[in-house]
Design an enzyme around this catalytic site. Structure first.
Site, PDB file in Angstrom:
ATOM      1  CG  ASP A  74      -0.275  -0.060   2.527  1.00  0.00           C
ATOM      2  OD1 ASP A  74       0.726  -0.800   2.649  1.00  0.00           O
ATOM      3  OD2 ASP A  74      -0.717   0.622   3.476  1.00  0.00           O
ATOM      4  CD  GLU A 139       3.989   0.878   6.980  1.00  0.00           C
ATOM      5  OE1 GLU A 139       4.810   1.218   7.852  1.00  0.00           O
ATOM      6  OE2 GLU A 139       3.673   1.610   6.019  1.00  0.00           O
TER       7      GLU A 139
END
Length: 388
Positions: A74, A139
């Protein structure tokens, strides 16, 4: 030789997925297919409530040691698209650089991991142990349903990780200068100080919360939290906002607000810091409200032989003597602390999260050599370092 073409092609494909946290947008499935084709056993797990986050754990080989490459797919939002030289989700190679959102943090490292692992497997059929990947799409945001949940699941299945390399961008000036072996904790505070509203011409009939909060914040800034220690810098407080929601110049407001953050080392706990802040506030007022939230606590990796061997390896491959560091922001490394020794080692961090994020192609190749040689060192009985 690790294919430069493969590294670049993998990175371009990863950048093409608009994987703004926590939506992997197909990137997890793409990596899964690559690993399966290489012979990995792969598990894709989804965690979450309102929104399901995809994570993968894949492994190749048998037995110990299990060397795990970890990271996140991400990315943060691209920001103002018109300020980018090139489309942020269409990787652009220009001269010696590759541009795109997530190149540095941390799709570049993931492409280097995949390339070096595939090359290692193709060239070493008799290695001893297991190679694994743990990749999450959660994250950059709350990090509630990513690495933490996946590690819990992995260990419930009976898997054991012996050493983890997390590909966060750690280096400062050159690839090889910094290895992260821990991180500071982070605690956020939201303070409201209550006064008594009144006219500015009659201050004796009011209580100005601005005056109180300024005194409190000055005292907090002046307070020396600690001196730091061998692996951690001194803890640090930063004020991030001061507000009254008052635009009228002849009114003393009733409430003053401030938000501040403390990045702290392992000398303290978040509970101890909360106590310090409360005592400081109460030197000036008892009419206040204080909320705090601690997303991450400080940690230092288990200082195993793996970590010291990795440091020597980086020196041999890059010709740069790396420093151990615990600086910077928080990361998923914290979640590994109870499961395996861990180092964070990746690209230069100077362009992370910035407009026109880019990395040097030579840096990608150097990172590949480090990752490849780590596998040789830990999984081959008669390992030899590669320089190409």
């Amino acid at each position: 030789m690790i294919s430069k073409k493969l590294i670049i092609e993998l990175l371009k494909q990863l950048i093409s997925f608009k994987s703004v946290t926590p939506n992997d947008n197909g990137a997890i499935d793409f990596i899964t297919n690559l690993l399966v084709k290489q012979g990995f056993k792969v598990y894709v797990k989804e965690f979450g409530q309102e929104y399901k986050v995809k994570n993968l754990y894949g492994y190749f080989g048998n037995g110990q040691p299990n060397i795990c490459f970890a990271g996140h797919i991400d990315v943060v939002p691209a920001g103002f698209i018109e300020q980018w030289k090139y489309p942020p989700f269409c990787a652009t190679q220009y001269k010696d650089k590759i541009y795109g959102r997530g190149v540095v943090d941390m799709k570049g490292a993931i492409s280097a991991m995949l390339s070096s692992v595939f090359c290692f497997i193709d060239n070493n059929h008799d290695f001893n142990g297991t190679i694994s990947f743990l990749i999450t799409a959660d994250e950059e945001g709350e990090a509630l349903f990513g690495t933490k949940k996946m590690l819990e699941w992995i260990y419930r299945q009976g898997h054991k990780i012996d050493f983890t390399i997390l590909g966060e961008p750690t280096c400062t000036d050159k690839i090889g200068d910094t290895i992260k072996i821990g991180r500071r904790g982070s605690i956020n505070f939201d303070l409201k100080v209550f006064g008594k509203q009144g006219h500015v011409a009659y201050p004796h009939l009011a209580i100005n919360p601005n005056h109180l909060i300024v005194k409190i914040l000055n005292r907090l800034i002046a307070y020396k939290i600690d001196e730091g220690n061998e692996f951690f810098a001194p803890s640090n407080l930063e004020i991030v906002s001061i507000d009254t929601n008052n635009n009228i110049t002849n009114i003393i407001p009733e409430i003053a607000k401030s938000k501040f953050n403390i990045r702290f080392n392992d000398i303290h706990t978040n509970e101890r810091l909360l106590e310090i802040v409360k005592k400081t506030i109460e030197q000036f007022t008892t009419n206040y409200d204080l909320q705090s939230s601690c997303r991450s606590r400080p940690f230092l990796a288990k200082m195993s032989p793996y970590i010291f061997s990795f440091k020597e390896l980086v020196h041999k491959v890059t010709k740069i003597k790396p420093e151990f560091s615990t600086s910077g922001g928080t990361s998923d490394a914290y979640f590994f602390k109870d499961y395996s020794p861990i180092v964070e080692f990746g690209l230069l961090n100077t362009m992370a999260h910035k407009i026109n994020e880019y990395c040097l192609i030579n840096d990608l190749q150097t990172l590949c050599r480090v990752y490849y040689n780590a596998l040789c060192l830990f999984l081959m009985s008669n390992s030899k370092f590669r320089t190409n």
